[in-house]
Design a protein around this motif. Structure first.
Motif, mmCIF file in Angstrom:
data_model
loop_
_atom_site.group_PDB
_atom_site.id
_atom_site.type_symbol
_atom_site.label_atom_id
_atom_site.label_comp_id
_atom_site.label_asym_id
_atom_site.label_seq_id
_atom_site.Cartn_x
_atom_site.Cartn_y
_atom_site.Cartn_z
ATOM 1 N N LEU A 1 0.818 -1.214 0.000
ATOM 2 C CA LEU A 1 0.000 0.000 0.000
ATOM 3 C C LEU A 1 0.851 1.264 0.000
ATOM 4 N N ARG A 2 2.125 1.114 -0.310
ATOM 5 C CA ARG A 2 3.062 2.242 -0.261
ATOM 6 C C ARG A 2 2.560 3.443 -1.070
ATOM 7 N N GLU A 3 2.143 3.209 -2.304
ATOM 8 C CA GLU A 3 1.705 4.313 -3.162
ATOM 9 C C GLU A 3 0.432 4.955 -2.621
ATOM 10 N N SER A 4 -0.436 4.161 -2.035
ATOM 11 C CA SER A 4 -1.662 4.710 -1.448
ATOM 12 C C SER A 4 -1.339 5.584 -0.238
ATOM 13 N N ILE A 5 -0.380 5.146 0.579
ATOM 14 C CA ILE A 5 0.029 5.943 1.734
ATOM 15 C C ILE A 5 0.613 7.273 1.273
ATOM 16 N N GLU A 6 1.458 7.240 0.257
ATOM 17 C CA GLU A 6 2.040 8.474 -0.254
ATOM 18 C C GLU A 6 0.969 9.395 -0.820
ATOM 19 N N SER A 7 -0.004 8.835 -1.535
ATOM 20 C CA SER A 7 -1.064 9.649 -2.137
ATOM 21 C C SER A 7 -1.988 10.249 -1.085
ATOM 22 N N GLY A 8 -2.197 9.525 0.028
ATOM 23 C CA GLY A 8 -3.120 10.020 1.048
ATOM 24 C C GLY A 8 -2.462 10.865 2.109
ATOM 25 N N PHE A 9 -1.289 10.438 2.577
ATOM 26 C CA PHE A 9 -0.641 11.076 3.724
ATOM 27 C C PHE A 9 0.613 11.864 3.355
ATOM 28 N N GLY A 10 1.110 11.709 2.125
ATOM 29 C CA GLY A 10 2.399 12.280 1.753
ATOM 30 C C GLY A 10 2.401 13.792 1.650
ATOM 31 N N SER A 11 3.528 14.329 1.188
ATOM 32 C CA SER A 11 3.723 15.775 1.140
ATOM 33 C C SER A 11 3.335 16.390 -0.192
ATOM 34 N N GLY A 12 2.807 15.581 -1.113
ATOM 35 C CA GLY A 12 2.411 16.105 -2.417
ATOM 36 C C GLY A 12 1.233 17.066 -2.322
ATOM 37 N N GLU A 13 1.096 17.914 -3.323
ATOM 38 C CA GLU A 13 0.044 18.936 -3.319
ATOM 39 C C GLU A 13 -1.361 18.345 -3.281
ATOM 40 N N ASP A 14 -1.546 17.173 -3.880
ATOM 41 C CA ASP A 14 -2.886 16.596 -3.969
ATOM 42 C C ASP A 14 -3.248 15.718 -2.779
ATOM 43 N N ALA A 15 -2.303 15.462 -1.887
ATOM 44 C CA ALA A 15 -2.593 14.630 -0.713
ATOM 45 C C ALA A 15 -3.474 15.406 0.264
ATOM 46 N N LEU A 16 -4.571 14.791 0.680
ATOM 47 C CA LEU A 16 -5.503 15.450 1.598
ATOM 48 C C LEU A 16 -5.230 15.130 3.062
ATOM 49 N N GLY A 17 -4.264 14.246 3.318
ATOM 50 C CA GLY A 17 -3.970 13.903 4.712
ATOM 51 C C GLY A 17 -5.038 13.033 5.344
ATOM 52 N N ILE A 18 -5.779 12.276 4.508
ATOM 53 C CA ILE A 18 -6.842 11.424 5.041
ATOM 54 C C ILE A 18 -6.971 10.189 4.159
ATOM 55 N N VAL A 19 -7.225 9.039 4.773
ATOM 56 C CA VAL A 19 -7.558 7.812 4.043
ATOM 57 C C VAL A 19 -8.835 7.229 4.648
ATOM 58 N N ILE A 20 -9.559 6.492 3.844
ATOM 59 C CA ILE A 20 -10.791 5.850 4.287
ATOM 60 C C ILE A 20 -10.613 4.339 4.182
ATOM 61 N N VAL A 21 -10.859 3.639 5.297
ATOM 62 C CA VAL A 21 -10.688 2.186 5.341
ATOM 63 C C VAL A 21 -12.043 1.519 5.176
ATOM 64 N N GLU A 22 -12.136 0.692 4.121
ATOM 65 C CA GLU A 22 -13.371 -0.023 3.797
ATOM 66 C C GLU A 22 -13.276 -1.482 4.249
ATOM 67 N N ASP A 23 -14.360 -2.222 4.022
ATOM 68 C CA ASP A 23 -14.401 -3.677 4.251
ATOM 69 C C ASP A 23 -14.066 -4.048 5.693
ATOM 70 N N LEU A 24 -14.536 -3.238 6.645
ATOM 71 C CA LEU A 24 -14.246 -3.498 8.054
ATOM 72 C C LEU A 24 -14.989 -4.737 8.551
ATOM 73 N N PRO A 25 -14.528 -5.343 9.636
ATOM 74 C CA PRO A 25 -15.248 -6.474 10.233
ATOM 75 C C PRO A 25 -16.705 -6.105 10.514
ATOM 76 N N PRO A 26 -17.606 -7.077 10.435
ATOM 77 C CA PRO A 26 -19.049 -6.787 10.483
ATOM 78 C C PRO A 26 -19.571 -6.252 11.808
ATOM 79 N N ASN A 27 -18.795 -6.318 12.879
ATOM 80 C CA ASN A 27 -19.283 -5.813 14.167
ATOM 81 C C ASN A 27 -19.127 -4.299 14.306
#
Length: 376
Positions: A27-53
């Motif tokens: 997930l390296r590229e996803s981490i850079e795109s979400g949390f990195g220092s690039g101009e388009d990074a929003l500093g947030i990621v959304i985690v899907e497919d969580l356990p059903p509880n």
């Protein structure tokens, strides 16, 4: 190998819980795109497919947030702790936002993982905002039965997902950590400073304070939560629940829970101030109810030498076309409160997170004390 980067319609990076468990290093590229220092990074990621509880844990605690805030003031104040700088138990009107005491929301703070921190008395006195014992409503406090258990269960769930996410960050930042003897996961998992905040946003007033940002064509209202950076490593966020409160007592059915409704106004919700100079307006980020979001905090920015960066954000109430805050649901008029939960995953106070202006090591305790004094 690296998995392809996936984005939400608003530009937030999407991650699968299953990938966090099975192949975090891909997930390296996803981490850079979400949390990195690039101009388009929003500093947030959304985690899907969580356990059903997860959905049931979320709804149980967020409804209890409203229940606690609905208690009489003298009852709520039993659970306030001035000696902790109002950083444990109930807090309302103690935090400063936009230069004035914040009366728009009430908060309930505790560490879901540790009731009594195992640190020295000296450390407790030096850092009461982190090393105070937890403060829980009495077991028989009418209306909020099960509060402690619900708080701990949801907090533990978010903590475990956050630890998985921290592993995914490692390959991207390992060489840039200020303290190379530590890992982000270790800083979080061994900490007794982790702190969760259960938030109840009261029904907004008819005339919210408005903040105009320079260079923008429109005004933004950060009336619910002023523009700020978190000072954590990462912050886990639940999607808010909006609860409808009928204005007339004749429309209240005590035998049924309050109705959960969609956000009452299109512009209600979480906004992020983008880094990109090509984007002049705040970006609203939607968190699906069955997902978790994680934001970067200033401590993460510091301890990674800026490779992962925090972004300013705020919460907006929104306003109806009539300028009034009363809404109508199925022919019934009422107001709406907003309930949510944030878990600040952060290191112990002695962990080195950066350098002070003189070039000396700055610990998380020193850094966060400086930040807290500006807010309270």
């Amino acid at each position: 190998m690296s998995l392809p980067v996936r984005l939400s319609p608003q530009g937030a990076v999407l991650l699968s819980y299953k990938d966090l468990v099975a192949r975090p290093l891909e997930l390296r590229e996803s981490i850079e795109s979400g949390f990195g220092s690039g101009e388009d990074a929003l500093g947030i990621v959304i985690v899907e497919d969580l356990p059903p509880n997860f959905p049931a844990l979320r709804e149980k605690l967020l409804r209890l947030s409203n229940s606690f805030a609905s208690l009489p003031e003298e009852v709520r104040e039993k659970y306030a702790r001035e000696e902790s700088l109002y950083s444990f138990g109930w807090s309302m009107g103690k935090e400063v936002m936009n230069g004035v005491p914040d009366l728009n929301k009430g908060s309930y703070y505790n560490n879901p993982l540790v009731d009594f921190p195992n640190v020295s008395e000296e450390e407790k006195k030096a850092h009461p905002m982190y090393y105070n014992p937890n403060v829980w409503p009495e077991k028989d406090e009418a209306g909020v039965e099960g509060f402690e258990e619900a708080f701990k269960e949801l907090g533990t769930f978010i903590f475990e997902v956050g630890c998985l996410l921290s592993k995914a960050c490692e390959s991207f930042v390992a060489e840039s950590l200020v303290d190379s003897s530590q890992s982000i996961e270790n800083l979080i998992s061994t900490s007794q400073c982790n702190k969760a905040r259960l938030l109840h946003y009261f029904a907004p007033t008819d005339k919210p304070d408005v903040v105009t940002t320079a260079g923008e064509e429109s005004e933004i209202s950060d009336d619910l939560c002023g523009i700020h950076l978190d000072h954590s490593l990462i912050t886990g966020l639940c999607s808010a629940i909006y609860l409808f409160h009928p204005s007339s007592s004749s429309d209240v059915d005590e035998s049924k829970p309050l109705k959960a409704i969609p956000a009452p106004h299109p512009d209600s919700g979480l906004y992020i101030i983008p880094r990109s100079r090509s984007k002049t307006s705040p970006v609203k980020v939607a968190i699906p109810s069955n997902c978790l979001a994680f934001q970067t905090g200033e401590a993460l920015q510091l301890c990674t030498g800026g490779r992962l960066r925090a972004t300013p954000h705020f919460v907006q109430a929104g306003s109806s076309k009539t300028g009034k805050n009363a809404v109508e649901v199925e022919g019934v008029v009422g107001t709406v409160t907003r309930e949510t939960f944030a878990f600040f995953l952060q290191p112990d106070v002695g962990a080195v997170v950066g350098k002070d202006p003189s070039g000396a090591d700055e610990t998380f305790g020193q850094f966060s004390k400086r930040i807290m004094e500006g807010h309270y």
